[in-house]
Design a protein around this motif. Structure first.
Motif, PDB file in Angstrom:
ATOM      1  N   LEU A  87       0.843  -1.201   0.000  1.00 50.15           N
ATOM      2  CA  LEU A  87       0.000   0.000   0.000  1.00 50.15           C
ATOM      3  C   LEU A  87       0.875   1.247   0.000  1.00 50.15           C
ATOM      4  N   ASP A  88       0.444   2.291  -0.720  1.00 48.25           N
ATOM      5  CA  ASP A  88       1.160   3.559  -0.681  1.00 48.25           C
ATOM      6  C   ASP A  88       0.672   4.376   0.504  1.00 48.25           C
ATOM      7  N   LEU A  89       1.161   5.616   0.626  1.00 53.30           N
ATOM      8  CA  LEU A  89       0.816   6.455   1.786  1.00 53.30           C
ATOM      9  C   LEU A  89      -0.678   6.702   1.853  1.00 53.30           C
ATOM     10  N   LYS A  90      -1.293   7.063   0.727  1.00 52.06           N
ATOM     11  CA  LYS A  90      -2.719   7.388   0.714  1.00 52.06           C
ATOM     12  C   LYS A  90      -3.558   6.197   1.155  1.00 52.06           C
ATOM     13  N   ALA A  91      -3.237   5.016   0.634  1.00 53.61           N
ATOM     14  CA  ALA A  91      -3.997   3.815   0.995  1.00 53.61           C
ATOM     15  C   ALA A  91      -3.758   3.432   2.454  1.00 53.61           C
ATOM     16  N   SER A  92      -2.529   3.652   2.946  1.00 58.81           N
ATOM     17  CA  SER A  92      -2.216   3.341   4.349  1.00 58.81           C
ATOM     18  C   SER A  92      -3.011   4.239   5.287  1.00 58.81           C
ATOM     19  N   ILE A  93      -3.081   5.533   4.930  1.00 63.16           N
ATOM     20  CA  ILE A  93      -3.848   6.471   5.760  1.00 63.16           C
ATOM     21  C   ILE A  93      -5.330   6.109   5.730  1.00 63.16           C
ATOM     22  N   ALA A  94      -5.838   5.728   4.569  1.00 63.97           N
ATOM     23  CA  ALA A  94      -7.239   5.314   4.461  1.00 63.97           C
ATOM     24  C   ALA A  94      -7.513   4.102   5.352  1.00 63.97           C
ATOM     25  N   LEU A  95      -6.559   3.172   5.401  1.00 63.22           N
ATOM     26  CA  LEU A  95      -6.708   1.983   6.242  1.00 63.22           C
ATOM     27  C   LEU A  95      -6.710   2.365   7.721  1.00 63.22           C
ATOM     28  N   ILE A  96      -5.851   3.311   8.087  1.00 65.89           N
ATOM     29  CA  ILE A  96      -5.820   3.790   9.474  1.00 65.89           C
ATOM     30  C   ILE A  96      -7.149   4.439   9.844  1.00 65.89           C
ATOM     31  N   GLN A 151      -9.440  11.443   4.184  1.00 69.28           N
ATOM     32  CA  GLN A 151      -9.086  12.393   3.124  1.00 69.28           C
ATOM     33  C   GLN A 151      -8.395  13.618   3.707  1.00 69.28           C
ATOM     34  N   ALA A 152      -8.907  14.098   4.846  1.00 73.27           N
ATOM     35  CA  ALA A 152      -8.301  15.272   5.487  1.00 73.27           C
ATOM     36  C   ALA A 152      -6.877  14.965   5.961  1.00 73.27           C
ATOM     37  N   LEU A 153      -6.667  13.764   6.492  1.00 79.75           N
ATOM     38  CA  LEU A 153      -5.329  13.374   6.947  1.00 79.75           C
ATOM     39  C   LEU A 153      -4.352  13.298   5.773  1.00 79.75           C
ATOM     40  N   PHE A 154      -4.807  12.724   4.665  1.00 79.16           N
ATOM     41  CA  PHE A 154      -3.921  12.629   3.503  1.00 79.16           C
ATOM     42  C   PHE A 154      -3.623  14.021   2.948  1.00 79.16           C
ATOM     43  N   LYS A 155      -4.634  14.875   2.902  1.00 76.10           N
ATOM     44  CA  LYS A 155      -4.414  16.243   2.411  1.00 76.10           C
ATOM     45  C   LYS A 155      -3.382  16.948   3.269  1.00 76.10           C
ATOM     46  N   ARG A 156      -3.479  16.749   4.582  1.00 72.95           N
ATOM     47  CA  ARG A 156      -2.507  17.378   5.477  1.00 72.95           C
ATOM     48  C   ARG A 156      -1.108  16.825   5.229  1.00 72.95           C
ATOM     49  N   SER A 157      -1.000  15.551   4.924  1.00 70.35           N
ATOM     50  CA  SER A 157       0.315  14.954   4.676  1.00 70.35           C
ATOM     51  C   SER A 157       0.947  15.491   3.402  1.00 70.35           C
ATOM     52  N   MET A 189       9.530   8.325   3.430  1.00 70.29           N
ATOM     53  CA  MET A 189       8.910   9.651   3.527  1.00 70.29           C
ATOM     54  C   MET A 189       9.988  10.709   3.745  1.00 70.29           C
ATOM     55  N   ILE A 190       9.607  11.970   3.523  1.00 64.93           N
ATOM     56  CA  ILE A 190      10.497  13.106   3.743  1.00 64.93           C
ATOM     57  C   ILE A 190      10.179  13.721   5.098  1.00 64.93           C
ATOM     58  N   THR A 191      11.211  13.959   5.904  1.00 68.52           N
ATOM     59  CA  THR A 191      11.021  14.557   7.224  1.00 68.52           C
ATOM     60  C   THR A 191      10.839  16.071   7.111  1.00 68.52           C
ATOM     61  N   MET A 192      10.481  16.697   8.224  1.00 65.51           N
ATOM     62  CA  MET A 192      10.277  18.142   8.248  1.00 65.51           C
ATOM     63  C   MET A 192      11.532  18.909   7.841  1.00 65.51           C
ATOM     64  N   ASP A 193      12.707  18.323   8.088  1.00 63.95           N
ATOM     65  CA  ASP A 193      13.953  18.996   7.692  1.00 63.95           C
ATOM     66  C   ASP A 193      14.480  18.454   6.359  1.00 63.95           C
ATOM     67  N   ASP A 220       1.692   0.642  14.086  1.00 60.82           N
ATOM     68  CA  ASP A 220       2.956   0.104  13.590  1.00 60.82           C
ATOM     69  C   ASP A 220       2.746  -0.473  12.197  1.00 60.82           C
ATOM     70  N   LEU A 221       3.572  -0.055  11.251  1.00 61.17           N
ATOM     71  CA  LEU A 221       3.430  -0.482   9.868  1.00 61.17           C
ATOM     72  C   LEU A 221       4.139  -1.818   9.633  1.00 61.17           C
ATOM     73  N   LYS A 222       3.468  -2.725   8.939  1.00 60.89           N
ATOM     74  CA  LYS A 222       4.103  -3.987   8.575  1.00 60.89           C
ATOM     75  C   LYS A 222       5.209  -3.743   7.559  1.00 60.89           C
ATOM     76  N   GLU A 223       4.984  -2.742   6.698  1.00 63.65           N
ATOM     77  CA  GLU A 223       5.956  -2.417   5.656  1.00 63.65           C
ATOM     78  C   GLU A 223       6.301  -0.936   5.757  1.00 63.65           C
TER      79      GLU A 223
END
Length: 684
Positions: A538-547, A564-570, A608-612, A601-604
């Motif tokens: 799963l990519d980030l969007k699908a992972s967030i949807a699962l959460i 959707q709001a969480l993914f938009k924020r990401s 991602m890019i950090t704030m810095d 906790d993610l299985k996979e």
């Protein structure tokens, strides 16, 4: 007709559907707001109902709406209508800010209220918040009686702020669907501020360049479309950017922008100046993100390191704390500033990033010192407000590190060396804050200068002892560990938000307030969980949807919207925390009923890019949710959680690797320390 906020509609609907009216306590529970906020909303609604020929009455402590039956029927129909757009109270300041940024002439409060279809009182109450937002971009809100309200300041900052507001309020799907539809206007207030024909023209003109740059998200594509459309519309109204020095770093992008401008109709070409081309080229370069390795030749290394050292020295002198003695801190900060100066990394967008904004409130003096030092030593590089806040995060983390390993402890033991050695061993193992731990026999107390020690621990009771001390056992029990942690927390420099004396409360009011705080904290921790997320393939969007599907119904039933709001924020800005393998997912929404915090906790792991702007493998998500309009206790709970995570390296490791019990215990201790501090301040 006045456009009601969602909360105001909920209040009216509750009153109208209650056969014998409804009490204020039930309205508070239903809308999840404080008594003060409820009274403010009722005052606005009373004025609204008067204009409808209706009255809001309080009969026997129950609110009822009375008046002409026809008017009551019309109101009921309005509340049941789903075709009219609504704005939340949290959107008011963005809506007012967007209107002011777009207008050439001063506006009256009444005209703003009419355009937004809210009360004049709501506009008045929101202007202070708007003024603070403008100040972050060095813009000024002019308020003169008989003159009106107007924004003054640099045109480029106006455009960046307006674009940031629009990006934060417009969903990517809504934006693209609107452009691809036959609609001439949008139901979304913020999208309706933009000329659709101009947006379509800019999207078409930008297509060649959008295909050639490395964009991270649809959000960045929309940002460029909006900025190009603003260049045309603002230029057409005579609002041009001030001259700025040539930027050799963006010459290639300037050529691309110039080619795009040539494809526009002649009437639009005339609106875009050479300064617009430089500005737009800089924005395109900022979105063209290709991760680069940090490498310096000898001359570059010397020059940038000297500049950063001078910058750190300036911050140290103005803040009154020496940040100059850590080679690792200098190396990390030099790497980040070098990449900014060479435009190797994309600056954080001009949008509200809650985690970073909270830092600015907690460390106002340090933030001011950083801004001053930056203008003095790197004034040629313009930073966004979130980018300044990210620099603050670097310094705040170093500040926290400096506060560790800097305390001295005195250990008093009845039988001297053996018990004290055992206790010292436990202290060194459990607490990294101590730089020096000194054992002492009771017989030597009279000849010892006790003021030299930050904390005194004793294995025996000391009747009549004039100094504060903690009574502990040589092996230190769990309860004693918590007691020591609480004492050490009080020794650390306190944040501004935690040291404001609460003089406006009586003891009884304070008790009620803190009881409410503990009830909310207990409810939050009871719902906190640690779950394994099977996100394989799963990519980030699908992972967030699962959460989002695992959010309890007690918190919200609108899990798809929250996802959707969480993914938009990401996509708005990086959410992965520096120097860690965790990401902080957070959002607020009117459909969220209570504050919520949980761990996944993610299985996979996900790259991602950090704030810095570093790359990391995220293996754990921390999820924080809150209602749109949080009361004081809810806001403090969420603030304590986020600050507890990002401002302490030990805690960061705990939230990265700890189990559920350890994390719950850590948060509970933090909530208790905060409440104890509030009560102590009140007593003093």
């Amino acid at each position: 007709m006045v456009l009601l906020t969602q909360r105001q509609q909920e209040i009216l609907h509750a009153i109208m559907t209650a056969t014998n009216g409804i009490g204020s306590h039930d309205l508070e529970k239903l809308t999840n707001i404080s008594r003060r906020t409820l009274y403010r909303e009722l005052a606005d609604l009373k004025f609204f109902l008067q204009n409808q020929g209706l009255s809001l009455e309080n009969k026997h402590r129950h609110y009822q709406i009375t008046g002409d039956p026809t008017s009551l029927t019309q109101l009921q129909a309005q509340l049941q209508s789903t075709t009219k757009p609504t704005i939340t109270s949290s959107q008011r300041h963005n809506a007012i800010g967007a209107i002011l940024l777009q207008r050439d002439e001063p506006l009256k409060i009444a005209s703003i209220a009419l355009e937004l279809q809210i009360s004049e009182g709501s506009v008045q109450r929101t202007l202070d918040e708007v003024e603070k937002q403008l100040a972050n971009y060095e813009l000024t809100l002019i308020r003169k009686k008989g003159y009106g309200i107007q924004v003054q300041g640099d045109e480029s900052q106006k455009r960046l702020l307006l674009c940031g507001i629009l990006l934060s309020e417009i969903n990517e799907y809504t934006f693209m669907k609107y452009l691809d539809s036959n609609q001439t206007t949008s139901d979304n207030f913020f999208l309706s501020l933009l000329d659709k024909n101009l947006l379509l023209l800019c999207r078409h003109a930008l297509k060649p360049i959008l295909d050639s740059v490395a964009l991270n998200s649809d959000q960045q594509m929309i940002q460029l479309i909006i900025l190009f459309s603003l260049a045309i519309s603002c230029g057409g109204r005579g609002h041009h950017l001030k001259a700025q020095p040539a930027d050799n770093h963006v010459l290639a992008y300037q050529a691309k922008v110039a080619e795009i401008v040539k494809t526009l109709p002649a009437k639009y070409q005339a609106n875009i100046t050479f300064q617009d081309i430089i500005f737009l080229a800089q924005q395109i370069q900022a979105t063209d993100y290709i991760p680069l390795q940090f490498s310096l030749d000898r001359d570059q290394s010397f020059t940038i390191t000297v500049q950063v050292q001078s910058f750190i020295r300036e911050v140290s002198e103005r803040f009154g704390r020496d940040f100059q003695n850590s080679p690792s801190f200098l190396r990390r900060l030099t790497k980040h500033i070098f990449n900014i100066s060479q435009k190797n990394i994309q600056q954080l967008p001009n949008a509200n990033i809650e985690t970073l904004t909270a830092l600015e409130t907690d460390y106002p003096k340090l933030f001011s010192a950083i801004q001053f030092a930056w203008q003095k030593h790197f004034g040629q590089i313009q930073l966004s407000q979130p980018e300044f806040q990210l620099l603050l995060l670097y310094f705040a983390n170093e500040f926290q590190r400096l506060n560790q390993n800097s305390l001295s402890a005195l250990v008093i033991c009845e039988n001297g060396i053996s018990a004290s050695a055992m206790l010292i061993s436990q202290l060194e193992k459990e607490f990294g804050e101590f730089k020096k731990i000194t054992p002492l026999r009771v017989s030597n107390l009279a000849t010892t200068n006790l003021d030299e020690y930050d904390i005194i621990l004793s294995t025996l009771k000391l009747p009549g002892f004039k100094h504060e001390y903690l009574l502990v056992s040589p092996l230190i029990t769990r309860q004693e560990r918590q007691m020591i942690r609480s004492a050490l927390a009080e020794l650390q420099p306190q944040k501004k938000a935690e040291i404001t004396p609460i003089v406006q409360h009586t003891a009884f009011e304070l008790l009620a307030k803190e009881t409410n705080f503990f009830d909310r904290a207990k409810d939050l921790l009871a719902l906190t969980s640690l779950s394994q997320l099977n996100n394989q393939d799963l990519d980030l969007k699908a992972s967030i949807a699962l959460i989002s599907q695992q959010i309890p119904t007690l918190i919200t039933t609108q899990v798809d919207e929250i996802g959707q709001a969480l993914f938009k924020r990401s996509q708005l800005a990086p959410i992965a925390l520096p120097n860690s393998r965790i990401a902080l997912l957070h959002t607020s929404n009117p459909h969220i009923r209570h504050c919520y915090f949980s761990i996944f906790d993610l299985k996979e792991p996900l790259t991602m890019i950090t704030m810095d702007q570093e790359s990391t493998q995220v293996s754990r998500f921390l999820l924080m949710l809150g209602p749109t309009d949080m009361d004081e206790n809810q806001s403090k709970l969420m603030s304590l959680i986020s600050s507890n995570i990002i401002l302490n390296q030990d805690n960061l490791r705990l939230f990265e690797q700890g189990n559920l019990h350890e994390i719950q215990d850590n948060l509970a201790q933090r909530f208790i320390e905060y409440s104890q501090k509030i009560i102590k301040d009140h007593q003093s």
